[in-house]
Design a protein around this motif. Structure first.
Motif, mmCIF file in Angstrom:
data_model
loop_
_atom_site.group_PDB
_atom_site.id
_atom_site.type_symbol
_atom_site.label_atom_id
_atom_site.label_comp_id
_atom_site.label_asym_id
_atom_site.label_seq_id
_atom_site.Cartn_x
_atom_site.Cartn_y
_atom_site.Cartn_z
ATOM 1 N N ALA A 1 0.836 -1.209 0.000
ATOM 2 C CA ALA A 1 0.000 0.000 0.000
ATOM 3 C C ALA A 1 0.866 1.253 0.000
ATOM 4 O O ALA A 1 0.675 2.167 -0.812
ATOM 5 C CB ALA A 1 -0.933 0.005 1.211
ATOM 6 N N GLN B 1 4.564 -7.087 5.352
ATOM 7 C CA GLN B 1 4.323 -8.509 5.636
ATOM 8 C C GLN B 1 4.874 -9.468 4.589
ATOM 9 O O GLN B 1 5.188 -10.608 4.891
ATOM 10 C CB GLN B 1 2.822 -8.771 5.743
ATOM 11 C CG GLN B 1 2.154 -8.095 6.910
ATOM 12 C CD GLN B 1 0.646 -8.227 6.794
ATOM 13 O OE1 GLN B 1 0.093 -9.299 6.895
ATOM 14 N NE2 GLN B 1 -0.027 -7.107 6.561
ATOM 15 N N ASN C 1 -0.010 -15.127 -6.319
ATOM 16 C CA ASN C 1 -1.269 -14.522 -6.766
ATOM 17 C C ASN C 1 -1.130 -13.031 -7.062
ATOM 18 O O ASN C 1 -2.124 -12.343 -7.219
ATOM 19 C CB ASN C 1 -2.375 -14.763 -5.726
ATOM 20 C CG ASN C 1 -1.964 -14.314 -4.333
ATOM 21 O OD1 ASN C 1 -0.931 -13.659 -4.173
ATOM 22 N ND2 ASN C 1 -2.748 -14.665 -3.339
ATOM 23 N N VAL D 1 7.549 5.917 12.601
ATOM 24 C CA VAL D 1 6.912 7.135 13.099
ATOM 25 C C VAL D 1 6.483 6.809 14.527
ATOM 26 O O VAL D 1 5.807 5.806 14.766
ATOM 27 C CB VAL D 1 5.703 7.520 12.216
ATOM 28 C CG1 VAL D 1 4.865 8.582 12.907
ATOM 29 C CG2 VAL D 1 6.196 8.014 10.866
ATOM 30 N N ASP E 1 -3.950 -2.963 4.546
ATOM 31 C CA ASP E 1 -4.527 -3.799 5.605
ATOM 32 C C ASP E 1 -4.911 -3.017 6.858
ATOM 33 O O ASP E 1 -5.716 -3.503 7.648
ATOM 34 C CB ASP E 1 -3.522 -4.895 6.007
ATOM 35 C CG ASP E 1 -3.430 -6.001 4.969
ATOM 36 O OD1 ASP E 1 -3.940 -5.812 3.845
ATOM 37 O OD2 ASP E 1 -2.847 -7.055 5.278
ATOM 38 N N ALA F 1 -2.047 -8.419 -0.963
ATOM 39 C CA ALA F 1 -1.096 -7.430 -1.474
ATOM 40 C C ALA F 1 -1.725 -6.594 -2.586
ATOM 41 O O ALA F 1 -1.536 -5.375 -2.641
ATOM 42 C CB ALA F 1 0.152 -8.146 -1.978
HETATM 43 C C1 LIG Z 1 3.143 -14.943 5.860
HETATM 44 C C2 LIG Z 1 2.273 -14.098 4.948
HETATM 45 C C3 LIG Z 1 2.097 -14.506 3.644
HETATM 46 C C4 LIG Z 1 1.309 -13.734 2.782
HETATM 47 N N1 LIG Z 1 1.170 -14.137 1.489
HETATM 48 C C5 LIG Z 1 0.454 -13.374 0.628
HETATM 49 C C6 LIG Z 1 0.322 -13.749 -0.726
HETATM 50 O O1 LIG Z 1 0.820 -14.789 -1.155
HETATM 51 N N2 LIG Z 1 -0.392 -12.926 -1.531
HETATM 52 C C7 LIG Z 1 -0.984 -11.777 -1.077
HETATM 53 O O2 LIG Z 1 -1.601 -11.054 -1.872
HETATM 54 N N3 LIG Z 1 -0.887 -11.423 0.209
HETATM 55 C C8 LIG Z 1 -0.187 -12.182 1.075
HETATM 56 N N4 LIG Z 1 -0.117 -11.828 2.396
HETATM 57 C C9 LIG Z 1 -0.835 -10.632 2.838
HETATM 58 C C10 LIG Z 1 -0.062 -9.380 2.424
HETATM 59 O O3 LIG Z 1 1.250 -9.485 2.878
HETATM 60 C C11 LIG Z 1 -0.733 -8.147 2.998
HETATM 61 O O4 LIG Z 1 -2.081 -8.098 2.600
HETATM 62 C C12 LIG Z 1 -0.026 -6.887 2.513
HETATM 63 O O5 LIG Z 1 1.353 -6.925 2.812
HETATM 64 C C13 LIG Z 1 -0.646 -5.641 3.129
HETATM 65 O O6 LIG Z 1 0.069 -4.544 2.691
HETATM 66 P P1 LIG Z 1 0.095 -3.184 3.497
HETATM 67 O O7 LIG Z 1 0.943 -2.274 2.680
HETATM 68 O O8 LIG Z 1 -1.273 -2.764 3.819
HETATM 69 O O9 LIG Z 1 0.768 -3.508 4.897
HETATM 70 P P2 LIG Z 1 2.083 -4.286 5.337
HETATM 71 O O10 LIG Z 1 2.625 -5.132 4.265
HETATM 72 O O11 LIG Z 1 1.730 -4.907 6.633
HETATM 73 O O12 LIG Z 1 3.116 -3.120 5.591
HETATM 74 C C14 LIG Z 1 2.967 -2.252 6.667
HETATM 75 C C15 LIG Z 1 4.191 -1.382 6.757
HETATM 76 O O13 LIG Z 1 3.977 -0.365 7.713
HETATM 77 C C16 LIG Z 1 5.146 -0.228 8.505
HETATM 78 N N5 LIG Z 1 4.787 0.400 9.775
HETATM 79 C C17 LIG Z 1 3.957 -0.044 10.735
HETATM 80 N N6 LIG Z 1 3.925 0.819 11.779
HETATM 81 C C18 LIG Z 1 4.743 1.842 11.434
HETATM 82 C C19 LIG Z 1 5.147 3.046 12.072
HETATM 83 N N7 LIG Z 1 4.712 3.396 13.285
HETATM 84 N N8 LIG Z 1 6.004 3.868 11.425
HETATM 85 C C20 LIG Z 1 6.462 3.560 10.183
HETATM 86 N N9 LIG Z 1 6.113 2.430 9.534
HETATM 87 C C21 LIG Z 1 5.274 1.592 10.161
HETATM 88 C C22 LIG Z 1 5.690 -1.643 8.605
HETATM 89 O O14 LIG Z 1 7.046 -1.660 8.948
HETATM 90 C C23 LIG Z 1 5.465 -2.098 7.164
HETATM 91 O O15 LIG Z 1 6.497 -1.664 6.344
HETATM 92 C C24 LIG Z 1 0.663 -12.562 3.269
HETATM 93 C C25 LIG Z 1 0.843 -12.165 4.599
HETATM 94 C C26 LIG Z 1 1.642 -12.930 5.430
HETATM 95 C C27 LIG Z 1 1.828 -12.486 6.860
#
Ligand SMILES: Cc1cc2nc3c(=O)[nH]c(=O)nc-3n(C[C@H](O)[C@H](O)[C@H](O)COP(=O)(O)OP(=O)(O)OC[C@H]3O[C@@H](n4cnc5c(N)ncnc54)[C@H](O)[C@@H]3O)c2cc1C
Length: 313
Positions: free
Chosen positions: A12, A42, A51, A84, A280, A289
């Motif tokens: 995201a 994640q 996927n 942050v 998320d 993702a």
């Molecule tokens: C083991 C595993 C396998 C997965 N496999 C798949 C898959 O095969 N296909 C798929 O589509 N999805 C998969 N997912 C789900 C997918 O990873 C998530 O839906 C996706 O990463 C969400 O993206 P996001 O950017 O919302 O958050 P995230 O990927 O959770 O990223 C959040 C970010 O915010 C940062 N953050 C948090 N708090 C702070 C703060 N206070 N200050 C600064 N930064 C901060 C974290 O360090 C991180 O960089 C999987 C998840 C897991 C756990």
């Protein structure tokens, strides 16, 4: 003064950064080091991602996130490898504090993600991505025709059990109590599914076998009698909830009862004008993702339009 600060560097955050940078908003990103997880989010803790469109042969999670990062850097995103620690959303420009330094921005995109809750067993940690998963949509495909177990008793657990029943040979729901928390409709669907069976009053106390590097059985304890049994299985799915990374926004943004950021339906706007949320951290339904990237794109476009309308761009 920044036009936009992006908090988080998962799919995201980076997608928001790519769009914001290409819209000439000169985004500043805090990629998160300690509290919320790891830079890249994640997907950094998974192996195969099969996927995410555009990669017909699949791609390793960390490799995918490296490409995301490269693409946001290519368009000039300024990336800080830091968390942050504090935000002040009570007035504009918004104040963001990281490692004791203050940063100001007209708008914010929150993309801090959510973390799966785990049982907390050493053997469970050792076998993550080797038969232990917290995401049926992500990993169910790897267990086609196999016997799998799922831990949990809420709506997510029932949804994941039903999903897994479409590909696994058998699905066993392991629940600590003798009744489910899930809504009636989700319970009925799972209870009437011939491929799903239930182990009531049971908890997983060990996942076997870390020495073999794969899951082949679970050691279960009966929560009423204390009896310990061994149950053969090839996969273990944990569906006991997620922690959205929203601690620093508590009391400043509207959150739902589970701590997820509430956005205006069909948009990424939060309860504070100029603050947007993507991925998320505001999505307890899809948690993928591609959906995170999609909302990251939406957030950047909404920010750009909002800044332009206010003469700030
Ligand atoms: C083991 C595993 C396998 C997965 N496999 C798949 C898959 O095969 N296909 C798929 O589509 N999805 C998969 N997912 C789900 C997918 O990873 C998530 O839906 C996706 O990463 C969400 O993206 P996001 O950017 O919302 O958050 P995230 O990927 O959770 O990223 C959040 C970010 O915010 C940062 N953050 C948090 N708090 C702070 C703060 N206070 N200050 C600064 N930064 C901060 C974290 O360090 C991180 O960089 C999987 C998840 C897991 C756990």
């Amino acid at each position: 003064m920044n036009k936009v600060i992006i908090i988080g560097s998962g799919p995201a955050g980076h997608t928001a950064a790519i769009y914001a940078a290409r819209a000439n908003l000169k985004p500043v990103m805090f990629e998160g080091m300690v509290k919320g997880g790891i830079p890249g989010g994640q997907l950094m803790i998974t192996t195969e991602v099969e996927n995410y469109p555009g990669f017909p042969d699949g791609i390793k999670g960390p490799e995918l996130m490296e490409l995301f990062k490269k693409q946001s850097e290519r368009f000039g995103t300024e990336i800080h490898s830091a968390d942050v620690d504090e935000v002040d959303l009570s007035k504009r420009p918004f104040r963001v504090v990281s490692e004791g330094q203050e940063h100001f921005a007209h708008s914010l995109i929150i993309a801090t993600g959510a973390q799966a809750k785990w049982i907390g067993l050493e053997s469970e940690t050792a076998l993550r991505n080797r038969g232990v998963s917290a995401c049926a949509t992500c990993d169910g495909f790897f267990f086609r025709g196999q016997d799998v177990c799922i831990v949990g008793g809420g709506d997510t657990a029932m949804e994941e059990a039903n999903y897994l029943s479409g590909m696994a040979k058998t699905v066993t729901v392991i629940h600590r109590r003798d009744s489910l928390r899930a809504s009636k409709i989700m319970q009925d669907r799972a209870l009437n599914n011939p491929k799903i069976k239930f182990f009531w009053n049971k908890e997983v106390i060990e996942v076997l076998d870390p020495a073999a590097g794969t899951v082949n059985a679970l050691r279960l304890r009966d929560t009423v009698t204390g009896e310990v049994t061994l149950h053969p299985t090839q996969g273990l799915f944990i569906a006991i909830g997620h922690y959205p990374n929203t601690e620093i926004f508590n009391g400043q943004l509207t959150l739902d009862e589970n701590g997820y950021i509430v956005t205006k339906p069909g948009t990424t706007q939060t309860s504070v004008e100029g603050v947007y949320a993507a991925g998320d951290v505001q999505d307890h339904v899809y948690r993928q993702a591609i959906t995170a990237a999609g909302t990251g794109c939406a957030a950047a476009i909404e920010v750009e339009r909002w800044l332009a309308a206010g003469g700030l761009h």
